[in-house]
Structures are given as structure tokens and as C-alpha cells.
Design a protein around this motif. Structure first.
Motif, PDB file in Angstrom:
ATOM      1  N   SER A 380       0.843  -1.213   0.000  1.00 10.70           N
ATOM      2  CA  SER A 380       0.000   0.000   0.000  1.00 10.70           C
ATOM      3  C   SER A 380       0.877   1.262   0.000  1.00 10.70           C
ATOM      4  O   SER A 380       1.931   1.317   0.656  1.00 10.70           O
ATOM      5  CB  SER A 380      -0.913   0.011   1.229  1.00 10.70           C
ATOM      6  OG  SER A 380      -1.594   1.248   1.311  1.00 10.70           O
ATOM      7  N   ASN A 381       0.390   2.276  -0.763  1.00 13.21           N
ATOM      8  CA  ASN A 381       1.100   3.567  -0.749  1.00 13.21           C
ATOM      9  C   ASN A 381       0.981   4.266   0.599  1.00 13.21           C
ATOM     10  O   ASN A 381       1.739   5.201   0.886  1.00 13.21           O
ATOM     11  CB  ASN A 381       0.572   4.484  -1.857  1.00 13.21           C
ATOM     12  CG  ASN A 381       1.129   4.094  -3.216  1.00 13.21           C
ATOM     13  OD1 ASN A 381       2.297   3.713  -3.327  1.00 13.21           O
ATOM     14  ND2 ASN A 381       0.297   4.162  -4.257  1.00 13.21           N
ATOM     15  N   HIS A 382       0.036   3.807   1.446  1.00 13.44           N
ATOM     16  CA  HIS A 382       0.001   4.327   2.820  1.00 13.44           C
ATOM     17  C   HIS A 382       1.295   3.945   3.541  1.00 13.44           C
ATOM     18  O   HIS A 382       1.752   4.682   4.414  1.00 13.44           O
ATOM     19  CB  HIS A 382      -1.210   3.741   3.571  1.00 13.44           C
ATOM     20  CG  HIS A 382      -2.515   4.363   3.194  1.00 13.44           C
ATOM     21  ND1 HIS A 382      -2.930   5.580   3.655  1.00 13.44           N
ATOM     22  CD2 HIS A 382      -3.520   3.907   2.380  1.00 13.44           C
ATOM     23  CE1 HIS A 382      -4.123   5.870   3.167  1.00 13.44           C
ATOM     24  NE2 HIS A 382      -4.500   4.845   2.368  1.00 13.44           N
ATOM     25  N   GLN A 386       2.584   8.217   1.192  1.00 15.73           N
ATOM     26  CA  GLN A 386       2.207   8.994   0.024  1.00 15.73           C
ATOM     27  C   GLN A 386       0.705   8.937  -0.281  1.00 15.73           C
ATOM     28  O   GLN A 386       0.288   9.347  -1.363  1.00 15.73           O
ATOM     29  CB  GLN A 386       2.969   8.479  -1.212  1.00 15.73           C
ATOM     30  CG  GLN A 386       4.469   8.688  -1.127  1.00 15.73           C
ATOM     31  CD  GLN A 386       5.203   8.072  -2.304  1.00 15.73           C
ATOM     32  OE1 GLN A 386       5.726   6.939  -2.196  1.00 15.73           O
ATOM     33  NE2 GLN A 386       5.222   8.790  -3.438  1.00 15.73           N
ATOM     34  N   ALA A 387      -0.111   8.476   0.674  1.00 15.41           N
ATOM     35  CA  ALA A 387      -1.553   8.352   0.431  1.00 15.41           C
ATOM     36  C   ALA A 387      -2.334   8.787   1.658  1.00 15.41           C
ATOM     37  O   ALA A 387      -1.862   8.668   2.801  1.00 15.41           O
ATOM     38  CB  ALA A 387      -1.915   6.916   0.074  1.00 15.41           C
ATOM     39  N   TRP A 414      -1.427  16.247  -5.852  1.00 16.26           N
ATOM     40  CA  TRP A 414      -2.262  15.166  -5.357  1.00 16.26           C
ATOM     41  C   TRP A 414      -3.230  14.715  -6.462  1.00 16.26           C
ATOM     42  O   TRP A 414      -3.835  15.531  -7.142  1.00 16.26           O
ATOM     43  CB  TRP A 414      -3.056  15.603  -4.116  1.00 16.26           C
ATOM     44  CG  TRP A 414      -2.178  15.684  -2.883  1.00 16.26           C
ATOM     45  CD1 TRP A 414      -1.466  16.733  -2.461  1.00 16.26           C
ATOM     46  CD2 TRP A 414      -1.932  14.625  -1.984  1.00 16.26           C
ATOM     47  NE1 TRP A 414      -0.760  16.441  -1.330  1.00 16.26           N
ATOM     48  CE2 TRP A 414      -1.030  15.132  -0.999  1.00 16.26           C
ATOM     49  CE3 TRP A 414      -2.345  13.278  -1.883  1.00 16.26           C
ATOM     50  CZ2 TRP A 414      -0.548  14.352   0.051  1.00 16.26           C
ATOM     51  CZ3 TRP A 414      -1.878  12.519  -0.817  1.00 16.26           C
ATOM     52  CH2 TRP A 414      -0.981  13.054   0.129  1.00 16.26           C
ATOM     53  N   HIS A 431      -9.841   8.050  -1.471  1.00 21.48           N
ATOM     54  CA  HIS A 431      -8.420   7.715  -1.542  1.00 21.48           C
ATOM     55  C   HIS A 431      -7.706   8.641  -2.545  1.00 21.48           C
ATOM     56  O   HIS A 431      -8.045   8.663  -3.723  1.00 21.48           O
ATOM     57  CB  HIS A 431      -8.234   6.252  -1.971  1.00 21.48           C
ATOM     58  CG  HIS A 431      -6.796   5.825  -1.939  1.00 21.48           C
ATOM     59  ND1 HIS A 431      -6.175   5.346  -0.823  1.00 21.48           N
ATOM     60  CD2 HIS A 431      -5.845   5.771  -2.935  1.00 21.48           C
ATOM     61  CE1 HIS A 431      -4.923   5.044  -1.091  1.00 21.48           C
ATOM     62  NE2 HIS A 431      -4.700   5.281  -2.394  1.00 21.48           N
ATOM     63  N   GLU A 433      -3.586  10.170  -3.665  1.00 23.64           N
ATOM     64  CA  GLU A 433      -2.155   9.852  -3.562  1.00 23.64           C
ATOM     65  C   GLU A 433      -1.286  11.026  -4.087  1.00 23.64           C
ATOM     66  O   GLU A 433      -1.730  11.822  -4.920  1.00 23.64           O
ATOM     67  CB  GLU A 433      -1.830   8.584  -4.338  1.00 23.64           C
ATOM     68  CG  GLU A 433      -2.510   7.348  -3.794  1.00 23.64           C
ATOM     69  CD  GLU A 433      -2.194   6.105  -4.587  1.00 23.64           C
ATOM     70  OE1 GLU A 433      -1.534   6.251  -5.664  1.00 23.64           O
ATOM     71  OE2 GLU A 433      -2.555   5.003  -4.158  1.00 23.64           O
ATOM     72  N   THR A 436       2.718   9.419  -7.114  1.00 21.81           N
ATOM     73  CA  THR A 436       2.784   8.012  -7.495  1.00 21.81           C
ATOM     74  C   THR A 436       2.461   7.871  -8.981  1.00 21.81           C
ATOM     75  O   THR A 436       1.732   8.676  -9.555  1.00 21.81           O
ATOM     76  CB  THR A 436       1.745   7.221  -6.676  1.00 21.81           C
ATOM     77  OG1 THR A 436       0.444   7.725  -6.925  1.00 21.81           O
ATOM     78  CG2 THR A 436       2.086   7.245  -5.209  1.00 21.81           C
TER      79      THR A 436
END
Length: 438
Positions: A380-382, A386-387, A414, A431, A433, A436
Motif C-alpha cells: 500500500s502507498n500508505h 504517500q496516500a 495530489w 483515496h 495519492e 505516485t
């Protein structure tokens, strides 16, 4: 002719002769004082009128102008030493220079100007009449019969001089000088003030001494010497200019000229200009702070990239000013701060954040609770910081808040990934990001 009555026979003595001389001098002086001016009051010697010498500043227009300019600069110097932002050394220098200039100006104003005209002063040797001249004038004014009578008395006295000496000096009161024909050479003179004056030159009063002739010349030349010592206009102007330069060098910002107060318009313009300067200064400070923060965030973001997903330590991440407890990679956090400012301006409130950085353990917990809706832990980008997951209207497709995010979030870096959009594989309106690519 009948014989004159015999006079009493007396012996000539030095004391008697000295007393006679004293009486004759006093009597003759009194007689001349009353008869030398036609029987009127004694003529007073003409007194020398006092001559007031003008000062160098009053007599010379150039010196007067230079002194006036010096006064203005001295006023400036007094203001600067009192109000100027000077060091102790600079203040001492200005005061010392001002004192020198003030002394020079005072000297110019107090020193008499040079003059070729000499004041009239009484001369002891030329403006006084001798006793002999006064006695001669008195004899000339008496009637002829009085003169003849005096001569007759003198002749009779001479005739009996071989046997007797007259001691009656009453004849002196008539203005005659019977002792003029007598031989008084070698006679002793009494030690008295009058006797001390006998040897003085004619015209010297009792108790006085004849002053040298050079005295009048020295007194007359004194004002000229003082005037020559007075500072010139050029000298005053030179010292004035030197003081002006010293003032400008020590405190260039000091206001040293007294001017009329500003008008209301000028005051308002000055306030506005001051506010603009403060605003510009604040903007520059904000720009510098933002640049410094961006540089720091970039450096910390590079440091965060060296860690694995969900393994980034808290001291490498950055918090959010309006969302305590939430963290992101520092470059993502800085960009979200700017996005939140724009959102607040549009809606009057901050972005509502429900989730930011997730550690690996947190990803495992979410996957356990959400099942297939959650990403596989470690992907996950979390986990990279970055999310974010948002709420407050953004979590719903078609809302004003969601539409605003779609239109504006991209300007701040974003994005709403394609898979999370309404037609994506896993639609998630909440959601978003940062930085990315897929």
C-alpha cells in the motif's frame, strides 16, 4: 618822599623759605583757578568721548553671514547629539567640534573691528596749562594801576633788602609773583606731597606722574590688534563645513532640520507605505521560510525512500498542522498543507483526514478487518507515506467537495488514481495519492 616804615627784622631760615614757597604755590594755584578763565568757574579739560568699537561680525557682512550659517549648523549639531543614533565616541566628536565652532563665532562677535580713527585721549603734557602761564594770563587781565602798585611794592622791598627780609606774603594774593626775583637756589624744600610735586614737569597734578608718550599709542593700537586676531569669514565657513560633514558621517538618518508637520494626507500615505513595507517584508520572510521548509522536506523525503514499505521511522516523517497524530512523507505533507489552504478558502474548513501513513503492522490489521478491500500488507502507498483517506464530503462521488478536489488537487501534486475513480477497479472516492505513477 617819606620813608617807608621799617619792617621787623627777621632771620632767613630754611623752614621759613620752604613754608613761603608752599604758601605761594597754593595761593597762586587758587588765584589762577579763579582768574584764568575770566573770573568764572575753572575750565574743565575736555573729556575724551568714549568710542564704541563695533565687533568684527557687525562690521563685516561676510563674517556676519558666516556666523549666521554657523548658528544654523550648531542647532543641527545640538539636535543630533540629543536625538541622533550615535555612539558615545561619535557624540563626543560632534560636541567637541560644535564647541570649537561656537567659540570661534563668539570671538568674532566680541572682538572689536579694526579702525584707523584713534580715540581722543587727554594728554597730560599738552592739554594742561602751566602755573606760570595761568599767572601771566591773570596779570594781563588786571588793570594797569594794580600792576603798577605791585611793581611799586616790589621796588620798595628791594630797597631795604640789605637790612631786612619781608616775611609778609600777602602780596601773593593779588596775583603778583614777588618771589620770582629772589634767589632761592639751594634752599631746602620740606618733605611734603607738595614738595614732591615741585620737581615735576609743568602740567603734572599733585600725586601724579607723567605717563610715557607711548602709552596712548599702545592703547590706540589695542583694538586693531584684537580685530586682527578675530577669525575670518573663510575660517568660520571652513569649520562650519567640517562640522556639517561630521554630522552627516555620524548619523545620516537623523532629521536635523525643523520643518512644518505633515498633512493628514501625508500621514495616511506614510502609514500605507509602512504597511506595504511590512507586508512585503512578511511575504519575503514567508517565501524564505517556505523555501527552507521545502528544502528540508525534500531532504527528509529522500531519507524516507531508503526505508521499506511500512518501515519508515517517525523522525523521518512530517506531521500536519491541522491533523494531530497523522504523518506523511515530508514532501507529501508539505504539498497537502498547500492543498488544505486552498480547500479552506473555498469551504471555510480544513480537509478531514481519516488515515495517513500506515506502518506494516497497521496494514496487517486493516487487511484483517477489510478483507479484499484492503491492499496486501507491504504494497500500500500508505506504507510509503504517500496516500491519505479523506472525508467531509470528499468520500462521496458527485459531492461539491469531491468535484472541487478533482478540479484542483492536481495543481498541488495530489491525484485520484484511476483504479479508485468511479469507473475504476476499486472505486474509492476518499483515496488520494501524492507523487505516485502506475
Amino acid at each position: 618822599m617819606a620813608a617807608h616804615p621799617a619792617h621787623p627784622v627777621v632771620r632767613r631760615s630754611s623752614f621759613a623759605i620752604a613754608a613761603a614757597l608752599t604758601s605761594v604755590a597754593l595761593t597762586t594755584t587758587a588765584a589762577v583757578s579763579f582768574t584764568g578763565n575770566g573770573g568764572g568757574a575753572p575750565a574743565a579739560a575736555p573729556a575724551a568721548e568714549p568710542t564704541v568699537q563695533p565687533s568684527a561680525a557687525a562690521a563685516d557682512p561676510e563674517v556676519r553671514s558666516a556666523a549666521s550659517k554657523a548658528d544654523a549648523v550648531l542647532t543641527d549639531a545640538a539636535y543630533v547629539t540629543r536625538e541622533g543614533d550615535l555612539s558615545a565616541k561619535e557624540r563626543k566628536q560632534v560636541r567637541s567640534a560644535a564647541q570649537d565652532l561656537r567659540a570661534m563665532v563668539d570671538q568674532a562677535r566680541e572682538t572689536p573691528a579694526a579702525s584707523t580713527a584713534r580715540p581722543v585721549a587727554a594728554s597730560r603734557s599738552t592739554e594742561r596749562t602751566s602755573l606760570a602761564e595761568r599767572a601771566a594770563d591773570a596779570s594781563a587781565e588786571r588793570p594797569d594801576d594794580a600792576v603798577d602798585e605791585a611793581r611799586s611794592g616790589t621796588a620798595q622791598a628791594d630797597a631795604g633788602a640789605d637790612a631786612t627780609e619781608p616775611t609778609n606774603l600777602a602780596g601773593t594774593t593779588t596775583g603778583a609773583a614777588p618771589l620770582a626775583d629772589q634767589d632761592v637756589t639751594g634752599l631746602p624744600i620740606l618733605d611734603t606731597p607738595l614738595a614732591d610735586a615741585v620737581g615735576e614737569p609743568v602740567g603734572t597734578s599733585l600725586g601724579e606722574t607723567t605717563a610715557p608718550a607711548e602709552t596712548d599709542a599702545v592703547e590706540a593700537e589695542a583694538p586693531a590688534a584684537q580685530a586682527a586676531a578675530a577669525p575670518s569669514a573663510a575660517r568660520i565657513e571652513k569649520v562650519t563645513t567640517s562640522l556639517q560633514r561630521l554630522i552627516a558621517r555620524t548619523d545620516a538618518d537623523a532629521v536635523v532640520s525643523v520643518k512644518a508637520g505633515p498633512t493628514p494626507e501625508e500621514i495616511a500615505a506614510a502609514k500605507k507605505a509602512a504597511e506595504e513595507r511590512r507586508a512585503a517584508k512578511a511575504a519575503r520572510a514567508a517565501e524564505r521560510a517556505a523555501a527552507e521548509a521545502a528544502a528540508k522536506a525534500k531532504a527528509m523525503a529522500e531519507a524516507a525512500k531508503s526505508y521499506g514499505n511500512g518501515q519508515i521511522p517517525a523522525d523521518v516523517l512530517c506531521g500536519l498542522s491541522w491533523a494531530p497524530g497523522e504523518q506523511l512523507r515530508c514532501d507529501a505533507a508539505a504539498a497537502l498543507e498547500d492543498l488544505n489552504g486552498a480547500f479552506r478558502a473555498a469551504f471555510g474548513r480544513n480537509l478531514a483526514i481519516t488515515d495517513g501513513y500506515r506502518s506494516y503492522a497497521e496494514q496487517v490489521a486493516v487487511a484483517a478487518s477489510r478483507g479484499a478491500l484492503a491492499a496486501v500488507p507491504g504494497t500500500s502507498n500508505h506504507g510509503f507515506g504517500q496516500a491519505v483517506d479523506l472525508s467531509g464530503g470528499i468520500e462521496s462521488f458527485g459531492s461539491a467537495e469531491h468535484a472541487w478536489m478533482v478540479a484542483n488537487a492536481g495543481r498541488y501534486g495530489w491525484e485520484h488514481p484511476a483504479w479508485a475513480q468511479a469507473g475504476g477497479s476499486k472505486p474509492e472516492a476518499w483515496h488520494w495519492e501524492y507523487g505516485t505513477t502506475y
